[in-house]
Design a protein around this motif. Sequence first.
Motif, PDB file in Angstrom:
ATOM      1  N   LEU A  55       0.832  -1.207   0.000  1.00 50.78           N
ATOM      2  CA  LEU A  55       0.000   0.000   0.000  1.00 50.78           C
ATOM      3  C   LEU A  55       0.868   1.258   0.000  1.00 50.78           C
ATOM      4  N   PHE A  56       1.947   1.232   0.784  1.00 52.29           N
ATOM      5  CA  PHE A  56       2.874   2.360   0.824  1.00 52.29           C
ATOM      6  C   PHE A  56       3.533   2.544  -0.542  1.00 52.29           C
ATOM      7  N   ALA A  57       3.935   1.440  -1.172  1.00 50.38           N
ATOM      8  CA  ALA A  57       4.591   1.515  -2.482  1.00 50.38           C
ATOM      9  C   ALA A  57       3.679   2.153  -3.529  1.00 50.38           C
ATOM     10  N   ILE A  58       2.428   1.760  -3.549  1.00 50.74           N
ATOM     11  CA  ILE A  58       1.488   2.344  -4.514  1.00 50.74           C
ATOM     12  C   ILE A  58       1.242   3.817  -4.209  1.00 50.74           C
ATOM     13  N   GLY A  59       1.023   4.134  -2.947  1.00 52.44           N
ATOM     14  CA  GLY A  59       0.781   5.526  -2.574  1.00 52.44           C
ATOM     15  C   GLY A  59       1.954   6.418  -2.912  1.00 52.44           C
ATOM     16  N   TYR A  60       3.163   5.952  -2.594  1.00 54.52           N
ATOM     17  CA  TYR A  60       4.359   6.759  -2.857  1.00 54.52           C
ATOM     18  C   TYR A  60       4.565   6.934  -4.356  1.00 54.52           C
ATOM     19  N   ALA A  61       4.414   5.873  -5.136  1.00 55.71           N
ATOM     20  CA  ALA A  61       4.598   5.972  -6.589  1.00 55.71           C
ATOM     21  C   ALA A  61       3.605   6.961  -7.196  1.00 55.71           C
ATOM     22  N   ALA A  62       2.353   6.885  -6.780  1.00 53.01           N
ATOM     23  CA  ALA A  62       1.327   7.791  -7.305  1.00 53.01           C
ATOM     24  C   ALA A  62       1.619   9.233  -6.927  1.00 53.01           C
ATOM     25  N   CYS A  63       1.982   9.444  -5.677  1.00 52.52           N
ATOM     26  CA  CYS A  63       2.278  10.789  -5.193  1.00 52.52           C
ATOM     27  C   CYS A  63       3.507  11.358  -5.894  1.00 52.52           C
ATOM     28  N   PHE A  64       4.542  10.526  -6.040  1.00 55.57           N
ATOM     29  CA  PHE A  64       5.784  11.003  -6.646  1.00 55.57           C
ATOM     30  C   PHE A  64       5.592  11.326  -8.125  1.00 55.57           C
ATOM     31  N   GLU A  65       4.835  10.489  -8.834  1.00 57.49           N
ATOM     32  CA  GLU A  65       4.576  10.809 -10.249  1.00 57.49           C
ATOM     33  C   GLU A  65       3.789  12.111 -10.372  1.00 57.49           C
ATOM     34  N   SER A  66       2.845  12.314  -9.484  1.00 51.87           N
ATOM     35  CA  SER A  66       2.096  13.579  -9.503  1.00 51.87           C
ATOM     36  C   SER A  66       3.016  14.760  -9.234  1.00 51.87           C
ATOM     37  N   ALA A  67       3.988  14.596  -8.346  1.00 55.05           N
ATOM     38  CA  ALA A  67       4.953  15.665  -8.071  1.00 55.05           C
ATOM     39  C   ALA A  67       5.796  15.944  -9.315  1.00 55.05           C
ATOM     40  N   ILE A  68       6.192  14.903 -10.032  1.00 53.20           N
ATOM     41  CA  ILE A  68       6.949  15.080 -11.284  1.00 53.20           C
ATOM     42  C   ILE A  68       6.133  15.913 -12.266  1.00 53.20           C
ATOM     43  N   ARG A  69       4.883  15.549 -12.446  1.00 47.07           N
ATOM     44  CA  ARG A  69       4.020  16.268 -13.394  1.00 47.07           C
ATOM     45  C   ARG A  69       3.777  17.716 -12.939  1.00 47.07           C
ATOM     46  N   PHE A  70       3.614  17.912 -11.633  1.00 49.16           N
ATOM     47  CA  PHE A  70       3.406  19.254 -11.087  1.00 49.16           C
ATOM     48  C   PHE A  70       4.613  20.141 -11.376  1.00 49.16           C
ATOM     49  N   VAL A  71       5.806  19.658 -11.081  1.00 46.57           N
ATOM     50  CA  VAL A  71       7.023  20.437 -11.320  1.00 46.57           C
ATOM     51  C   VAL A  71       7.204  20.706 -12.808  1.00 46.57           C
ATOM     52  N   ALA A  72       6.942  19.709 -13.645  1.00 49.85           N
ATOM     53  CA  ALA A  72       7.080  19.897 -15.099  1.00 49.85           C
ATOM     54  C   ALA A  72       6.142  21.000 -15.592  1.00 49.85           C
ATOM     55  N   ARG A  73       4.899  20.997 -15.111  1.00 48.07           N
ATOM     56  CA  ARG A  73       3.957  22.058 -15.508  1.00 48.07           C
ATOM     57  C   ARG A  73       4.438  23.417 -15.014  1.00 48.07           C
ATOM     58  N   LYS A  74       4.859  23.462 -13.768  1.00 53.68           N
ATOM     59  CA  LYS A  74       5.309  24.723 -13.164  1.00 53.68           C
ATOM     60  C   LYS A  74       6.506  25.296 -13.916  1.00 53.68           C
ATOM     61  N   GLN A  75       7.431  24.403 -14.340  1.00 47.65           N
ATOM     62  CA  GLN A  75       8.634  24.834 -15.050  1.00 47.65           C
ATOM     63  C   GLN A  75       8.443  24.881 -16.563  1.00 47.65           C
ATOM     64  N   LYS A  76       7.224  24.573 -17.015  1.00 43.19           N
ATOM     65  CA  LYS A  76       6.895  24.578 -18.445  1.00 43.19           C
ATOM     66  C   LYS A  76       7.826  23.668 -19.256  1.00 43.19           C
ATOM     67  N   LEU A  77       8.082  22.483 -18.720  1.00 40.08           N
ATOM     68  CA  LEU A  77       8.934  21.501 -19.389  1.00 40.08           C
ATOM     69  C   LEU A  77       8.104  20.686 -20.377  1.00 40.08           C
ATOM     70  N   PRO A  78       8.718  20.180 -21.443  1.00 33.29           N
ATOM     71  CA  PRO A  78       7.979  19.433 -22.465  1.00 33.29           C
ATOM     72  C   PRO A  78       7.758  17.958 -22.107  1.00 33.29           C
TER      73      PRO A  78
END
Length: 137
Positions: free
Chosen positions: A47-70
């Motif tokens: 459960l921790f592994a799934i939660g962390y993976a989902a949260c971390f991928e969302s953080a990647i996408r959030f930072v990419a949007r914020k930094q306007k990365l392709p």
Amino acid sequence: MALYTTQAHVTGGRAGHGETSDGLLKVDLAMPKELGGPGGATNPEQLFAIGYAACFESAIRFVARKQKLPLTDAGVTSTVSLLPHGEGFRLGVTLAAETKGLDQAAAEALVSEAHKICPYSNAIRGNVEVALSVKAA
């Protein structure tokens, strides 16, 4: 003020049953065979592994949007290990990110920034060793 709060209740510990207060997640729990249990149901590390993976991928996408990365796509595989620690236990985590649309250097910088803002990363920083890797495509 909290942006979001949730609640879960478990009875029976590792050999029990858990449910979220909204009823959307209902899960039977079992000790894994590797730890001498019967297996056949999920466990806290999964459960921790799934939660962390989902949260971390969302953080990647959030930072990419914020930094306007392709960034065109991303994925995260989390590996959570239960390790001995004195008389008790501790966790070890490996996060392997995959990105599309970025070169390797940009992907590594993105994952590093995501690790700074991810709520799971922040919650366990200093307590759990987290190994990061990224593969850009």
